[in-house]
Every structure is written in structure tokens, then in C-alpha cells.
Design a protein around this motif. Structure first.
Motif, PDB file in Angstrom:
ATOM      1  N   UNK A  18       0.732  -0.985  -0.032  1.00 28.01           N
ATOM      2  CA  UNK A  18       0.000   0.202   0.012  1.00 28.01           C
ATOM      3  C   UNK A  18       0.670   1.178   0.070  1.00 28.01           C
ATOM      4  N   UNK A  19       1.882   1.078   0.642  1.00 29.31           N
ATOM      5  CA  UNK A  19       2.944   2.264   0.691  1.00 29.31           C
ATOM      6  C   UNK A  19       3.432   2.646  -0.980  1.00 29.31           C
ATOM      7  N   UNK A  20       3.623   1.398  -1.507  1.00 31.80           N
ATOM      8  CA  UNK A  20       4.316   1.699  -2.935  1.00 31.80           C
ATOM      9  C   UNK A  20       3.055   2.308  -3.822  1.00 31.80           C
ATOM     10  N   UNK A  21       1.717   1.810  -3.513  1.00 33.69           N
ATOM     11  CA  UNK A  21       0.715   2.510  -4.035  1.00 33.69           C
ATOM     12  C   UNK A  21       0.629   3.867  -4.057  1.00 33.69           C
ATOM     13  N   UNK A  22       0.754   4.530  -2.863  1.00 30.23           N
ATOM     14  CA  UNK A  22       0.771   5.822  -2.411  1.00 30.23           C
ATOM     15  C   UNK A  22       2.047   6.262  -3.040  1.00 30.23           C
ATOM     16  N   UNK A  23       3.022   5.802  -2.847  1.00 31.30           N
ATOM     17  CA  UNK A  23       4.350   6.607  -3.542  1.00 31.30           C
ATOM     18  C   UNK A  23       4.138   6.683  -5.106  1.00 31.30           C
ATOM     19  N   UNK A  24       3.613   5.539  -5.631  1.00 27.29           N
ATOM     20  CA  UNK A  24       3.476   5.641  -7.064  1.00 27.29           C
ATOM     21  C   UNK A  24       2.478   6.848  -7.285  1.00 27.29           C
ATOM     22  N   UNK A  25       1.477   6.846  -6.678  1.00 27.16           N
ATOM     23  CA  UNK A  25       0.496   8.002  -6.927  1.00 27.16           C
ATOM     24  C   UNK A  25       1.060   9.451  -6.805  1.00 27.16           C
ATOM     25  N   UNK A  26       1.869   9.629  -5.912  1.00 25.55           N
ATOM     26  CA  UNK A  26       2.544  10.759  -5.476  1.00 25.55           C
ATOM     27  C   UNK A  26       3.286  11.411  -6.801  1.00 25.55           C
ATOM     28  N   UNK A  27       4.124  10.259  -7.147  1.00 24.38           N
ATOM     29  CA  UNK A  27       5.070  10.516  -8.261  1.00 24.38           C
ATOM     30  C   UNK A  27       4.518  10.741  -9.543  1.00 24.38           C
ATOM     31  N   UNK A  28       3.449  10.003  -9.937  1.00 26.00           N
ATOM     32  CA  UNK A  28       2.659  10.175 -11.195  1.00 26.00           C
ATOM     33  C   UNK A  28       2.081  11.369 -11.393  1.00 26.00           C
ATOM     34  N   UNK A  29       1.457  11.973 -10.133  1.00 20.48           N
ATOM     35  CA  UNK A  29       0.706  13.151 -10.223  1.00 20.48           C
ATOM     36  C   UNK A  29       1.723  14.380  -9.684  1.00 20.48           C
ATOM     37  N   UNK A  30       2.952  14.211  -9.337  1.00 19.17           N
ATOM     38  CA  UNK A  30       3.926  15.406  -9.166  1.00 19.17           C
ATOM     39  C   UNK A  30       3.780  16.351 -10.032  1.00 19.17           C
ATOM     40  N   UNK A  31       4.136  17.513  -9.238  1.00 21.39           N
ATOM     41  CA  UNK A  31       4.028  17.906  -7.825  1.00 21.39           C
ATOM     42  C   UNK A  31       2.668  18.442  -7.319  1.00 21.39           C
ATOM     43  N   UNK A  32       1.352  17.675  -7.757  1.00 23.88           N
ATOM     44  CA  UNK A  32       0.099  18.084  -7.570  1.00 23.88           C
ATOM     45  C   UNK A  32      -0.228  18.123  -6.035  1.00 23.88           C
ATOM     46  N   UNK A  33       0.537  17.131  -5.247  1.00 26.36           N
ATOM     47  CA  UNK A  33       0.229  17.093  -3.752  1.00 26.36           C
ATOM     48  C   UNK A  33       0.867  18.243  -3.135  1.00 26.36           C
ATOM     49  N   UNK A  34       1.704  18.759  -3.664  1.00 31.66           N
ATOM     50  CA  UNK A  34       2.098  20.129  -2.985  1.00 31.66           C
ATOM     51  C   UNK A  34       1.892  21.310  -3.627  1.00 31.66           C
ATOM     52  N   UNK A  35       0.716  21.232  -4.788  1.00 32.78           N
ATOM     53  CA  UNK A  35       0.107  22.470  -5.058  1.00 32.78           C
ATOM     54  C   UNK A  35      -1.371  22.177  -5.162  1.00 32.78           C
ATOM     55  N   UNK A  36      -1.929  21.565  -4.208  1.00 32.18           N
ATOM     56  CA  UNK A  36      -3.307  21.365  -4.329  1.00 32.18           C
ATOM     57  C   UNK A  36      -4.230  22.351  -4.588  1.00 32.18           C
ATOM     58  N   UNK A  37      -3.913  23.661  -4.438  1.00 28.55           N
ATOM     59  CA  UNK A  37      -4.904  24.870  -4.544  1.00 28.55           C
ATOM     60  C   UNK A  37      -4.325  25.592  -5.691  1.00 28.55           C
ATOM     61  N   UNK A  38      -3.161  25.313  -6.377  1.00 30.80           N
ATOM     62  CA  UNK A  38      -2.736  26.126  -7.382  1.00 30.80           C
ATOM     63  C   UNK A  38      -2.246  25.547  -8.769  1.00 30.80           C
ATOM     64  N   UNK A  39      -2.532  24.022  -8.691  1.00 34.28           N
ATOM     65  CA  UNK A  39      -2.275  23.065  -9.877  1.00 34.28           C
ATOM     66  C   UNK A  39      -3.452  22.522 -10.477  1.00 34.28           C
ATOM     67  N   UNK A  40      -3.267  21.870 -11.449  1.00 30.80           N
ATOM     68  CA  UNK A  40      -4.191  21.144 -11.831  1.00 30.80           C
ATOM     69  C   UNK A  40      -3.318  19.817 -12.544  1.00 30.80           C
ATOM     70  N   UNK A  41      -3.841  18.646 -12.428  1.00 33.02           N
ATOM     71  CA  UNK A  41      -3.325  17.511 -13.284  1.00 33.02           C
ATOM     72  C   UNK A  41      -3.709  17.444 -14.625  1.00 33.02           C
ATOM     73  N   UNK A  42      -2.914  17.400 -15.387  1.00 31.18           N
ATOM     74  CA  UNK A  42      -3.448  17.386 -17.135  1.00 31.18           C
ATOM     75  C   UNK A  42      -2.256  17.639 -18.041  1.00 31.18           C
TER      76      UNK A  42
END
Length: 724
Positions: A18-42
Motif C-alpha cells: 500500500x505504501x508503494x501504491x501511495x508513493x507511485x500515486x504521488x510520483x505520477x501526479x507530482x508535484x500536484x500533492x504540493x500544489x493542491x490549490x494552485x495546480x491541476x493534473x493534466x
């Protein structure tokens, strides 16, 4: 703390996975988790941008928050198509997604809410797929790979760019797990969980509820045939099972049907014809082809460039619906699972001729091969051609039964899920030949790395900056202007133009009403707005003034390269230049409000200015038509006034409003002028036809005016207006 670690120790492998799943999610969407109010995935491989559908989705979230904060009418959007507004009963809402999103909106903004559920969908999808695969295989390492295949598939990534609802694929494997559980443990408790998870899937995304309905039917049919072939009987037709099935259907129906009323409204005869026409026109466009499953996404940094040109030539903008790449490593493991299943089943049959080698694998492997093929068939265009033969596919007839659904390519998620399960079985059988756990982990990591190389979409990273610093300066200035007024943005785009979504996206910033008719299906609004397209037309500013427009924004960047270029707005025509910004010009509307737009519509020459300073139009025939566009949105009682002059001799002039004769008048010849008043007429909302008939035929203008004008005419009109 030690006690906690002691309790967690038996689940150490799951925790690591599960930790690997979370890590992959952060990497694939990076740096979205650090810009939740100023970025968009796309953003697709060509350049960083996010889908227009994502902009529309964000706009809807913003409007929901406006409704809650300002107590607006929830079913009526007043900020577009102003002052008419838009009725929002145009499609169903999905409470399984919208309710938790709304809860989060009360604490944050629409961008954070959108990003939160996008990011969350990746680890949740991986975990739920892991649970399904582990339930069937009892192999943790193989199940972890199925989670990676499902959660980080090209389909899920591209839908995350575009459609928040369709990114919520996490509940599909959960429902399938409880469907298998219900099949094995036929109790009211398992039936209840099956109904609850089906409702969860449906209320989160109606498309996926539809898919799960088809999947369930396929499951029951396959189970019936499989049991008949292997056991010469079927357990799903006995009375206790039928009773539990009815209970499951009833519970699911009661949970879902209150929220399906909008679908029934959407299927009302008022909507159904245009809906079916829309679906028919898009079935082929959104259907998948063979290469959709076998060619990698053009966003893949390794293999994407080799197929990029082909995919761009085939997709025509249809990206998220047709990139359904399965991957050759998963396909190889699925083939291994099939090979081992056939071999072991034969061995078990030769031994006992009664019991299979493994109850779940014995049914699950052939079933998920069947389910994967069902996904392929249902995702196809309405017809496929073999030689000269057209073969109908399910979408060719299902559009008449459920016209709401038109993007059948999305059925490909069932094929991806089925492949994930088969891959878990294949890896399980492969690892049986590996002696130690350490080597099994290394093999799993190698397989996982190969799969990620095939399906990954980075680099480059796909988070797009949408902070205040990237907002066009014209919108920042507009947001600082006080007062309740509307704006008009130019080009005045057609409602189907995807650039409209930029207007919507930045309305969240300036929060001013727009007259632009964005995605409106109201015939009157669209007909009326079609005459506002040319901002340089002197007839347009008076109408904009009546509609409450204070500022006109001319986006010069959008005009560059277009035929005619940037419109030239002359002084004195009702628009006063205010300010210039990069890529935009701002004008203030100073024209006197006018309720009616007058158009010389048929059998009139171009306007010309006579000695009296007025603009006149000669009629080129004995009959001519003037069109009056009523913008008020209601019937308008008024007097219609205009000037008329006959050519050479007096003529009888008949006036008809919308086919009904309302006036006869004798028009004096030039240079005399006759004022015509049509009293107490009622102009309907939208277009009104005023037909003018003269009793004498056309004659050459020069024959009477001796000005060298060789055109033929009968009469001329000027100064159309109304009096209330």
C-alpha cells in the motif's frame, strides 16, 4: 507503540504494498500533492495543458459553492447567458461524487476539492484492485501488480485529466469482489454488501453503473453455461438464490432510483430526439479500434514518440476515450495464466473427472477472459467492417434503449480490469517456480518495473500551474471593478467551441456575469446570441447595453490568424476604449439600450447614406423582409415605426408581421418620405419577420433620380424603431 507494531507485523507485506501504491500515486501526479490549490493534473505530450472538460468540471464545482454561499437557485445558473440564464436540468447529478466534493468545498476551494479526489483515486483504485485480485488468487505479490495495472492504466490517467467522475474507478473492483463473494456465500449479508457496492459504483459515475449492469449479466450468463458444462446443473436458478437476487436488486434499486429522476427527465420527449441525435453522431467517434488496446499512449516517454503521429491522425481530439493500452507484459502473464489453467484443469479432470484443481481459479480465469472480450466488444464502434460486411456491435442498438450513454469506448475499463486479474494469476504461477520470498519480491519488482515502463506517462510531469500569477491580467483588473454588471467576451464563440471553457474557467476569478451563450440548449438564447458575433457591427452595442453589459473584452490573441483579423471598432458606435492588456482590449459600452435588433434580411441592397443624413436601404424586389430580433426573452408589445420612400411614383405598401397583415399605407415618391407606424403589435421572443409588399414592379433607379444608378428597385426604408 510496540503493541501497535506487534499487531501490524502480520500485515507487513500489505503495508509495504500500500505504501508503494501511495508513493507511485504521488510520483505520477507530482508535484500536484504540493500544489493542491494552485495546480491541476493534466497535459498531453505536446505541451502542458489540461482538458477543457476539466475546466468545465471545475466551473461546476465553483458554481455549487456560489449557490451555497450566496443562496442562488440551485437549478438555475444566472452567471452565463445573462440576463436569461441557463436551466441546469440538462443532465443527471452523481451524488456519490458530488456530495463528498460539496462537503470538501465548504472547507476549501474548487481546485483543492478537484485535486483531492483525483489524487485519492490512484491509491484507492490500486488498493481495491489488489483486494479483488487477492480474493481470487490468494497471492499478495501478484495482486500488487494487478493494482498497478489498473490504477495507473492509460485510461485512468487520461480520464483524470478530463473527467473527475470517470476517474473514480476505485469502486468497480470492490463491487466485483462482493459479487464473487455473494456467489460463494449466498446470505442476506453478502447480498446486502453486493447491493450497497453496486449503488456506490452507480451513484459515483452512472456510466460505471451501466457497465456493472452489463458485467453482472455477463457474469450470470457465463456462470450458467460454465456450471452446466462442468456440473450438468446450475446453482443460480434455485429458489434460495433467486430470492436473494431479488433482495439484492430491490435494495440497489431503492438506493439508486431517487437519484435517477434527472435521467428520466433527461429522457423526456423534449430532450430525447436531440439526445439520440447527439449519441448517434458520436458513437463511431468515441468507439475504440483494435489499436486502442495494442498501441501505447503517446504520453509514454519511451514508446509514445513512435506511435504519436499515427495516434494524432486517428484520434482527432478524442484522447481520453480511445487510449486503452493494455501492455504486452500483462498480456504475456495473462497468456501464462490461461496456459497453466488449461494444463492443470486437464490434469485434474484426468485424475478425478469431478473436481477442478482450484475452485476460484477454475472459474475466474475463463470468466475474466470472457469479461475482457465483453469489454472489447462493447467498446467498439456501432459497426465494424470485415471485407464488405458490416457487423453491428452493441452500441448500434443500445443507444435506442439508453440514449444517455454515448461514449462506449469507456467500456475498455472492463478489459483493463480483467487483464489485471489474469495478470495476478499469471504472476502467481510464475512465482511458484521461484524458491525464496526474496527472489519472488525481486521478480515482482522486475515485472512491475517493466509494466510501468510500458504504461507510465512521465516525464515530463503533468501538473499545470493555475495560480493567480498565470491568470490573464485582464481578469485580475475585471475582478477589481465594483458593481453588478455583465461582460461580453469576444470572439463571441459558438456554444460548441472548446475555447468557451477558458471564459468559464476565468469567470471563477472575476465573478462577473457573461452574456456569452455557453452550452445553452435554449433556442431563443442561441438564436439571439448568433447576432452578437461581430463586435464591430454598430447594431451590437445597443443590444449589449440593453442586456446589462458594461465591459466588452476583445481577446486579440484569439483573433490572430483568423480571417478578417482583429475587429476594428470605430469611435462613436457605442464602445469606448478603456484599457489594453497583453492579449486583450477592454471597451466600455456607452450605447443607448435597445431591445430590438433590426436586420435588413431579404431583398435589400446594402445601406447608403442620403442627403438627409439617414441610412436607407433600397428593396430590390416588390417584396422584401426585415427581421426584428426580440432579446427580452418574453413577448414585447410595442409600436413599430420606420420611414419609407417610393421610387418614382406613389405605391401601396402592405406590411405583414409573422405572416399576419397589420397595415396598408400609400408611400410617397422620393424625395418625399412617409412615416409608417404599425401600432400595438406584439413581437415574440426571438426572431420576428416583417414582410413588405409593394403593388408595382421594380424599375431602374436612374430612370427617376438621374444619378447613374442602374439598379432596379421599388421602395426604400430607414430608421426602424419601436415605441412602448
Amino acid at each position: 507503540m510496540k503493541k501497535l507494531f506487534r499487531r501490524a507485523k502480520p500485515y507487513s507485506i500489505e503495508i509495504c504494498i500500500f505504501f508503494v501504491f501511495v508513493l507511485l500515486s504521488v510520483v505520477v501526479t507530482y508535484p500536484l500533492v504540493f500544489r493542491m490549490s494552485t495546480g491541476l493534473y493534466g497535459g498531453f505530450i505536446k505541451a502542458g495543458y489540461f482538458s477543457n472538460d476539466a475546466k468545465g468540471g471545475l466551473y461546476c464545482l465553483w458554481w455549487v459553492k456560489c449557490v451555497w454561499q450566496h443562496h442562488f437557485m440551485p437549478k438555475f445558473m444566472s452567471y452565463i447567458c445573462s440576463p436569461f440564464g441557463v436551466n441546469l436540468i440538462q443532465g443527471p447529478a452523481e451524488p456519490g461524487l458530488h456530495f463528498p466534493t460539496f462537503v470538501l468545498l465548504t472547507l476549501t476551494n474548487e481546485i483543492f476539492s478537484h485535486n483531492f479526489f483525483v489524487v485519492l483515486s490512484f491509491p484507492l483504485s490500486a488498493v481495491m484492485m489488489y483486494c479483488l485480485a487477492y480474493y481470487l488468487t490468494k497471492n499478495k505479490l501478484g495482486s500488487s501488480i494487478s493494482g498497478v495495472i489498473y490504477a495507473f492504466s492509460s485510461y485512468h490517467i487520461l480520464q483524470s485529466y478530463c473527467h473527475l467522475g470517470l476517474a473514480m474507478i476505485q469502486w468497480i473492483p470492490l463491487y466485483i469482489l462482493f459479487l464473487f463473494r455473494f456467489d460463494e456465500r449466498r446470505t442476506y449479508r453478502s447480498a446486502l454488501w453486493c447491493a450497497l457496492t453496486f449503488a456506490l459504483v452507480t451513484l459515483s459515475a452512472y456510466y460505471y453503473g451501466y457497465f456493472m449492469l452489463i458485467f453482472t449479466i455477463a457474469f450470470l450468463l457465463f456462470k450458467l453455461v460454465f456450471e452446466y458444462i462442468t456440473q450438468r446443473r446450475s446453482s443460480i436458478l434455485d429458489y434460495p438464490t433467486l430470492k436473494l437476487s431479488v433482495f439484492t436488486i430491490l435494495v440497489a434499486f431503492l438506493l439508486i432510483v431517487p437519484f435517477l429522476l434527472n435521467i428520466f427527465i433527461f429522457g423526456h420527449p423534449r430532450f430525447a430526439p436531440q439526445l439520440r441525435a447527439y449519441v448517434l453522431s458520436n458513437l463511431a467517434f468515441f468507439g475504440t479500434r483494435w489499436w486502442s488496446y495494442l498501441l501505447p499512449s503517446f504520453e509514454n516517454p519511451i514508446f509514445g514518440r513512435s506511435v504519436e503521429n499515427f495516434l494524432y491522425s486517428q484520434l482527432s481530439g478524442n484522447v481520453a476515450e480511445q487510449i486503452l493500452y493494455l501492455g504486452y507484459v500483462p498480456l504475456a502473464l495473462a497468456a501464462l495464466a490461461l496456459f497453466v489453467w488449461k494444463k492443470r484443469r486437464k490434469e485434474a479432470w484426468d485424475r478425478s473427472k469431478e473436481s477442478p484443481f482450484d475452485g476460484r481459479a477454475d472459474f475466474a480465469i475463463p470468466f475474466f477472459i470472457f469479461a475482457g472480450l465483453v469489454g472489447v466488444v462493447w467498446s467498439a464502434p456501432p459497426y465494424i467492417t470485415l471485407a464488405s460486411l458490416e457487423i453491428p456491435m452493441p452500441s448500434s442498438f443500445m443507444h435506442g434503449i439508453v440514449p444517455v450513454f454515448g461514449s462506449y469506448g469507456r467500456f475498455g475499463i472492463l478489459t483493463i480490469l480483467s487483464l489485471g486479474v489474469l495478470t495476478a494469476f499469471g504472476l502467481k504461477y510464475l512465482l511458484e517456480n521461484v524458491s525464496s520470498l526474496r527472489k519472488q519480491v525481486l521478480v515482482t519488482c522486475l515485472v512491475g518495473a517493466l509494466i510501468l515502463i510500458e504504461i507510465i506517462n512521465i516525464p515530463p510531469f503533468k501538473t499545470v500551474d493555475v495560480s493567480a500569477s498565470t491568470t490573464p491580467k485582464v481578469y485580475g483588473w475585471l475582478s477589481s471593478q465594483s458593481g453588478d454588471f455583465s461582460i461580453a467576451e469576444y470572439p463571441f464563440l459558438a456554444k460548441s467551441d472548446p475555447r468557451q471553457y477558458d471564459y468559464l474557467f476565468y469567470q471563477r476569478v472575476h465573478e462577473k456575469k457573461m452574456v456569452n451563450a455557453i452550452n445553452s440548449d435554449d433556442e431563443v438564447i442561441n438564436r439571439a446570441s448568433s447576432y452578437l458575433g461581430n463586435v464591430a457591427d454598430p447594431n451590437v452595442p445597443p443590444i449589449l447595453s440593453y442586456l446589462g453589459v458594461k465591459y466588452v473584452i476583445v481577446h486579440t490573441d484569439l483573433y490572430r490568424g483568423n480571417e478578417g483579423g482583429i475587429p476594428r471598432i470605430r469611435s462613436g458606435q457605442g464602445l469606448v476604449f478603456v484599457k489594453s492588456f497583453p492579449g486583450a482590449l477592454v471597451y466600455e459600452v456607452k450605447a443607448k439600450p435597445q431591445k430590438i435588433l433590426w436586420l435588413r434580411y431579404k431583398n435589400f441592397y446594402s445601406s447608403e447614406t442620403w442627403e438627409d443624413g439617414r441610412e436607407w436601404n433600397w428593396a430590390s424586389s416588390s417584396e422584401a423582409e426585415v427581421v426584428a430580433v426580440n432579446y427580452t426573452g418574453r413577448e414585447l408589445p410595442c409600436d413599430i415605426r420606420f420611414l419609407a420612400a417610393s421610387l418614382g411614383k406613389s405605391r401601396n405598401l402592405r406590411a405583414l408581421l409573422n405572416g399576419k397583415e397589420i397595415k396598408k399605407v400609400i408611400v410617397a415618391p422620393v424625395p418625399d418620405v412617409t412615416e409608417v407606424i404599425l401600432r400595438d403589435v406584439k413581437l415574440q421572443s426571438g426572431e420576428n419577420s416583417i414582410m413588405l409588399y409593394a403593388d408595382l414592379p421594380v424599375e431602374k433607379i436612374d430612370a427617376y433620380l438621374h444619378n447613374g444608378d442602374v439598379r432596379e428597385a421599388t421602395f426604400a426604408v430607414s430608421d426602424f424603431g419601436t415605441g412602448n
